[in-house]
Design an enzyme around this catalytic site. Structure first.
Site, PDB file in Angstrom:
ATOM      1  N   GLY A   1       0.060 -25.467  37.424  1.00 40.41           N
ATOM      2  CA  GLY A   1       0.424 -26.073  38.708  1.00 40.41           C
ATOM      3  C   GLY A   1       1.633 -25.367  39.284  1.00 40.41           C
ATOM      4  O   GLY A   1       1.868 -24.186  39.024  1.00 40.41           O
ATOM      5  N   PHE A   2       2.412 -26.104  40.067  1.00 42.68           N
ATOM      6  CA  PHE A   2       3.552 -25.485  40.753  1.00 42.68           C
ATOM      7  C   PHE A   2       4.543 -24.896  39.758  1.00 42.68           C
ATOM      8  O   PHE A   2       5.037 -23.783  39.941  1.00 42.68           O
ATOM      9  CB  PHE A   2       4.247 -26.515  41.647  1.00 42.68           C
ATOM     10  CG  PHE A   2       3.462 -26.809  42.891  1.00 42.68           C
ATOM     11  CD1 PHE A   2       3.499 -25.930  43.958  1.00 42.68           C
ATOM     12  CD2 PHE A   2       2.664 -27.933  42.987  1.00 42.68           C
ATOM     13  CE1 PHE A   2       2.768 -26.161  45.105  1.00 42.68           C
ATOM     14  CE2 PHE A   2       1.927 -28.188  44.127  1.00 42.68           C
ATOM     15  CZ  PHE A   2       1.981 -27.304  45.196  1.00 42.68           C
TER      16      PHE A   2
ATOM     17  N   ASP B   1       6.987 -32.125  37.080  1.00 41.40           N
ATOM     18  CA  ASP B   1       6.866 -33.589  36.994  1.00 41.40           C
ATOM     19  C   ASP B   1       7.079 -34.125  35.583  1.00 41.40           C
ATOM     20  O   ASP B   1       7.275 -35.331  35.407  1.00 41.40           O
ATOM     21  CB  ASP B   1       5.484 -34.032  37.485  1.00 41.40           C
ATOM     22  CG  ASP B   1       5.394 -34.062  39.001  1.00 41.40           C
ATOM     23  OD1 ASP B   1       6.384 -33.701  39.661  1.00 41.40           O
ATOM     24  OD2 ASP B   1       4.328 -34.447  39.516  1.00 41.40           O
TER      25      ASP B   1
ATOM     26  N   GLY C   1      -0.230 -25.742  31.705  1.00 39.14           N
ATOM     27  CA  GLY C   1      -0.376 -26.202  33.078  1.00 39.14           C
ATOM     28  C   GLY C   1      -0.163 -25.085  34.079  1.00 39.14           C
ATOM     29  O   GLY C   1       0.863 -24.412  34.054  1.00 39.14           O
TER      30      GLY C   1
ATOM     31  N   VAL D   1      -5.262 -29.287  26.723  1.00 39.72           N
ATOM     32  CA  VAL D   1      -4.303 -29.478  25.622  1.00 39.72           C
ATOM     33  C   VAL D   1      -4.281 -30.954  25.251  1.00 39.72           C
ATOM     34  O   VAL D   1      -4.155 -31.819  26.119  1.00 39.72           O
ATOM     35  CB  VAL D   1      -2.891 -29.005  26.050  1.00 39.72           C
ATOM     36  CG1 VAL D   1      -1.854 -29.363  25.010  1.00 39.72           C
ATOM     37  CG2 VAL D   1      -2.905 -27.517  26.321  1.00 39.72           C
TER      38      VAL D   1
ATOM     39  N   ALA E   1       6.995 -30.846  44.619  1.00 41.97           N
ATOM     40  CA  ALA E   1       6.563 -29.467  44.388  1.00 41.97           C
ATOM     41  C   ALA E   1       7.732 -28.469  44.342  1.00 41.97           C
ATOM     42  O   ALA E   1       7.781 -27.636  43.426  1.00 41.97           O
ATOM     43  CB  ALA E   1       5.540 -29.071  45.455  1.00 41.97           C
TER      44      ALA E   1
ATOM     45  N   GLU F   1       0.635 -41.018  54.598  1.00 41.40           N
ATOM     46  CA  GLU F   1      -0.210 -39.930  55.093  1.00 41.40           C
ATOM     47  C   GLU F   1      -1.682 -40.333  55.052  1.00 41.40           C
ATOM     48  O   GLU F   1      -2.436 -40.067  55.987  1.00 41.40           O
ATOM     49  CB  GLU F   1       0.024 -38.665  54.245  1.00 41.40           C
ATOM     50  CG  GLU F   1       1.392 -38.056  54.548  1.00 41.40           C
ATOM     51  CD  GLU F   1       1.712 -36.789  53.768  1.00 41.40           C
ATOM     52  OE1 GLU F   1       1.228 -36.650  52.628  1.00 41.40           O
ATOM     53  OE2 GLU F   1       2.459 -35.948  54.301  1.00 41.40           O
TER      54      GLU F   1
HETATM   55  C1  LIG Z   1      -1.473 -36.600  46.694  1.00 43.24           C
HETATM   56  C2  LIG Z   1      -0.178 -35.897  46.391  1.00 43.24           C
HETATM   57  C3  LIG Z   1       0.578 -35.423  47.443  1.00 43.24           C
HETATM   58  C4  LIG Z   1       1.787 -34.782  47.198  1.00 43.24           C
HETATM   59  N1  LIG Z   1       2.488 -34.323  48.272  1.00 43.24           N
HETATM   60  C5  LIG Z   1       3.639 -33.642  48.065  1.00 43.24           C
HETATM   61  C6  LIG Z   1       4.352 -33.091  49.169  1.00 43.24           C
HETATM   62  O1  LIG Z   1       3.951 -33.227  50.321  1.00 43.24           O
HETATM   63  N2  LIG Z   1       5.484 -32.398  48.899  1.00 43.24           N
HETATM   64  C7  LIG Z   1       5.950 -32.227  47.617  1.00 43.24           C
HETATM   65  O2  LIG Z   1       6.966 -31.591  47.427  1.00 43.24           O
HETATM   66  N3  LIG Z   1       5.291 -32.746  46.551  1.00 43.24           N
HETATM   67  C8  LIG Z   1       4.155 -33.451  46.753  1.00 43.24           C
HETATM   68  N4  LIG Z   1       3.470 -33.970  45.681  1.00 43.24           N
HETATM   69  C9  LIG Z   1       4.062 -33.860  44.336  1.00 43.24           C
HETATM   70  C10 LIG Z   1       3.739 -32.508  43.722  1.00 43.24           C
HETATM   71  O3  LIG Z   1       2.357 -32.308  43.720  1.00 43.24           O
HETATM   72  C11 LIG Z   1       4.247 -32.471  42.269  1.00 43.24           C
HETATM   73  O4  LIG Z   1       5.600 -32.798  42.227  1.00 43.24           O
HETATM   74  C12 LIG Z   1       4.022 -31.080  41.680  1.00 43.24           C
HETATM   75  O5  LIG Z   1       2.640 -30.791  41.663  1.00 43.24           O
HETATM   76  C13 LIG Z   1       4.592 -30.985  40.271  1.00 43.24           C
HETATM   77  O6  LIG Z   1       4.321 -29.718  39.737  1.00 43.24           O
HETATM   78  P1  LIG Z   1       3.896 -29.552  38.204  1.00 43.24           P
HETATM   79  O7  LIG Z   1       3.704 -28.091  37.997  1.00 43.24           O
HETATM   80  O8  LIG Z   1       4.827 -30.316  37.372  1.00 43.24           O
HETATM   81  O9  LIG Z   1       2.497 -30.310  38.099  1.00 43.24           O
HETATM   82  P2  LIG Z   1       1.076 -29.921  38.783  1.00 43.24           P
HETATM   83  O10 LIG Z   1       1.287 -29.095  40.001  1.00 43.24           O
HETATM   84  O11 LIG Z   1       0.372 -31.220  38.930  1.00 43.24           O
HETATM   85  O12 LIG Z   1       0.379 -29.053  37.690  1.00 43.24           O
HETATM   86  C14 LIG Z   1      -0.009 -29.535  36.444  1.00 43.24           C
HETATM   87  C15 LIG Z   1      -1.137 -28.668  35.924  1.00 43.24           C
HETATM   88  O13 LIG Z   1      -1.354 -28.995  34.571  1.00 43.24           O
HETATM   89  C16 LIG Z   1      -2.748 -29.075  34.311  1.00 43.24           C
HETATM   90  N5  LIG Z   1      -2.929 -29.982  33.184  1.00 43.24           N
HETATM   91  C17 LIG Z   1      -2.649 -31.292  33.124  1.00 43.24           C
HETATM   92  N6  LIG Z   1      -2.897 -31.782  31.905  1.00 43.24           N
HETATM   93  C18 LIG Z   1      -3.361 -30.762  31.168  1.00 43.24           C
HETATM   94  C19 LIG Z   1      -3.808 -30.650  29.821  1.00 43.24           C
HETATM   95  N7  LIG Z   1      -3.796 -31.686  28.992  1.00 43.24           N
HETATM   96  N8  LIG Z   1      -4.255 -29.454  29.397  1.00 43.24           N
HETATM   97  C20 LIG Z   1      -4.264 -28.377  30.229  1.00 43.24           C
HETATM   98  N9  LIG Z   1      -3.842 -28.437  31.504  1.00 43.24           N
HETATM   99  C21 LIG Z   1      -3.391 -29.610  31.970  1.00 43.24           C
HETATM  100  C22 LIG Z   1      -3.317 -29.590  35.612  1.00 43.24           C
HETATM  101  O14 LIG Z   1      -4.691 -29.257  35.746  1.00 43.24           O
HETATM  102  C23 LIG Z   1      -2.447 -28.899  36.651  1.00 43.24           C
HETATM  103  O15 LIG Z   1      -2.991 -27.664  37.058  1.00 43.24           O
HETATM  104  C24 LIG Z   1       2.248 -34.615  45.877  1.00 43.24           C
HETATM  105  C25 LIG Z   1       1.474 -35.078  44.818  1.00 43.24           C
HETATM  106  C26 LIG Z   1       0.269 -35.717  45.076  1.00 43.24           C
HETATM  107  C27 LIG Z   1      -0.560 -36.205  43.936  1.00 43.24           C
END
Ligand SMILES: Cc1cc2nc3c(=O)[nH]c(=O)nc-3n(C[C@H](O)[C@H](O)[C@H](O)COP(=O)(O)OP(=O)(O)OC[C@H]3O[C@@H](n4cnc5c(N)ncnc54)[C@H](O)[C@@H]3O)c2cc1C
Length: 422
Positions: free
Chosen positions: A13-14, A302, A11, A81, A317, A172
């Site tokens: 993401g953040f 998450d 992943g 994955v 995030a 929002e």
């Molecule tokens: C609409 C929305 C608004 C939000 N607003 C806020 C906000 O204002 N402030 C705040 O703090 N938080 C906010 N959040 C929450 C925040 O986005 C999450 O808490 C944060 O993204 C978690 O980070 P992460 O790295 O765990 O997951 P993510 O940032 O979601 O990253 C996960 C990554 O894993 C990849 N992935 C997933 N499954 C697979 C797989 N099987 N194989 C390969 N890659 C995969 C995805 O493509 C993604 O790039 C919001 C969320 C959403 C949906």
């Protein structure tokens, strides 16, 4: 020959990006491979602005390879994955199996429909860029159809939007959809009356923004109602189907547009692992973010369920970024023969926008609402966005798109409604 340690991050993401940065800095001899199903990182806090045509998708997405460019020991692979074998230490992907010495789970979350009848098939989610673009196309398309519709009842159905869930995303969306549809109608659709637009926000609990202090939920309620949003508190959506939604009160609302913003649950990457109870499918981790019994497996963002004080850390995030960094640093500690360190979250506060110049914010004991909260929200998000894209040009683009209502964001581009999280 030199033996390299293989670290796989699932992943980008953040959490995943921060883990990669920490490993590039602290463990330059390790060979790090970051895997993601998309080739870009998404700035999710502004997804609702893409869905409501306030900004362009490219304003909040950035190629992962560009983020990793200067990290000599980090490589990227675009792949999905499907499973992880904790015994064999392999990650199963679209194009084969990858061995690891250490792995960091950072695949985020997916929409939680709570088993609501028809919700998955008949509502729009807002978890990723493809869903945001699909919703934008749909919203723009329904206004076009309304403009060509002579029948008052049919037009009224087309101009009705139901948003499910009164948390930050629902609030929002409600503010932004109301602005989008009314502004568009005022600027571009002289044949339509903005008063025909109905935006409903349905929340099963007794107030909006349940995770914030009650007075901020009340401020959001007052703002949205003043701006014509029909907020229904204490009402749950029971069924979603082609015609619209049925509520717990027995009322049915006809609409082609149901936006599901009622919750998320962690992505299940390893079917054999049991999630922590009452933790939205998240995996319980040790304070060091390791999976119990698997010292070479870390979980961040998450996907991780970790208590600090009396409560589980929220799915936000900043939690993801700080945990990703900690997981990367802890792998480096292990590689250096030292014990990994416990994670400690530093809370920067929570915020939600209500409109183009109104927001609510909770920063420690301080609560803000109105324009000042919006300035705080703007400062934080734009600084984060520029930091993540590392280009001042992004700031200019964003300001231009957001304030000057760029027509570029209001084009309908065919896209699949199906989320890439399905
Ligand atoms: C609409 C929305 C608004 C939000 N607003 C806020 C906000 O204002 N402030 C705040 O703090 N938080 C906010 N959040 C929450 C925040 O986005 C999450 O808490 C944060 O993204 C978690 O980070 P992460 O790295 O765990 O997951 P993510 O940032 O979601 O990253 C996960 C990554 O894993 C990849 N992935 C997933 N499954 C697979 C797989 N099987 N194989 C390969 N890659 C995969 C995805 O493509 C993604 O790039 C919001 C969320 C959403 C949906």
């Amino acid at each position: 020959m030199e033996q390299h340690v293989n670290v796989v991050i699932i992943g980008g993401g953040f959490a995943g990006v921060q883990a990669a940065k920490a490993l590039a800095r602290r463990a330059p001899a390790a060979r790090v491979l970051l895997l993601d199903r998309n080739n870009y990182h998404t700035f999710t806090p502004l997804l609702y602005q893409v869905a409501t045509a306030a900004i362009q998708p490219e304003d909040i997405a950035y190629p992962i390879r560009s983020i990793l460019r200067r990290m000599r020991n980090v490589a990227f692979r675009l792949t999905e994955v499907s499973d992880v074998d904790l015994e064999r230490r392999t990650v199963q992907t679209d194009d084969g199996s990858i061995s690891y010495d250490y792995v960091i789970f950072a695949a985020g979350s997916t929409t939680n429909f709570f088993g609501t009848d028809g919700a998955q098939d008949h509502s729009f989610g807002l978890k990723d860029l493809s869903e945001a673009i699909a919703l934008r196309n749909h919203l723009l398309g329904t206004v076009e159809r309304a403009a060509a519709e002579a029948d008052v009842a049919k037009r009224s159905r087309l101009l009705t939007v139901v948003i499910v869930g009164g948390g930050p995303t629902g609030v929002e969306m409600a503010g932004a959809v109301t602005e989008l549809v009314r502004l568009m109608i005022r600027h571009d659709y002289p044949m339509l009356d903005p008063a025909e637009v109905q935006v409903l926000l349905v929340e099963a609990g007794p107030r909006l923004l349940g995770g914030f202090q009650p007075k901020l939920g009340d401020a959001a309620l007052r703002y949205l109602r003043r701006n014509g949003v029909d907020v229904r508190l204490g009402q749950a959506v029971k069924v979603v189907d082609e015609s619209g939604v049925s509520l717990s009160t027995g009322e049915s609302i006809e609409t082609p547009t149901v936006v599901w913003a009622a919750g998320v649950e962690a992505r299940g990457l390893v079917p054999g692992l049991t999630p922590a109870p009452h933790a939205n499918n998240r995996l319980a981790v040790l304070p060091t973010l390791q999976l119990e019994g698997h010292p070479q497996v870390y979980v961040a963002g998450d996907m991780a369920a970790l208590r600090q004080g009396n409560a589980l850390l929220p799915m936000l995030a900043p939690v993801g970024m700080q945990q990703g960094r900690c997981a990367g640093e802890n792998v480096a500690e292990q590689l250096a023969g030292r014990a990994p360190k416990p994670f400690r979250y530093v809370d920067r506060g929570v915020m939600a926008t209500l409109g183009r110049s109104n927001a609510v914010a909770q920063i420690g004991p301080v609560t803000l609402s109105g324009f000042i909260a919006w300035l705080a929200w703007l400062g934080l998000h734009i600084v984060d966005l520029v930091g993540f894209r590392n280009r001042a040009l992004v700031l200019v683009n964003w300001i231009w798109d957001y304030f000057f209502l760029t027509s570029g964001a209001r084009v309908i581009i065919a896209a699949d409604k199906k989320s890439d999280s399905d």
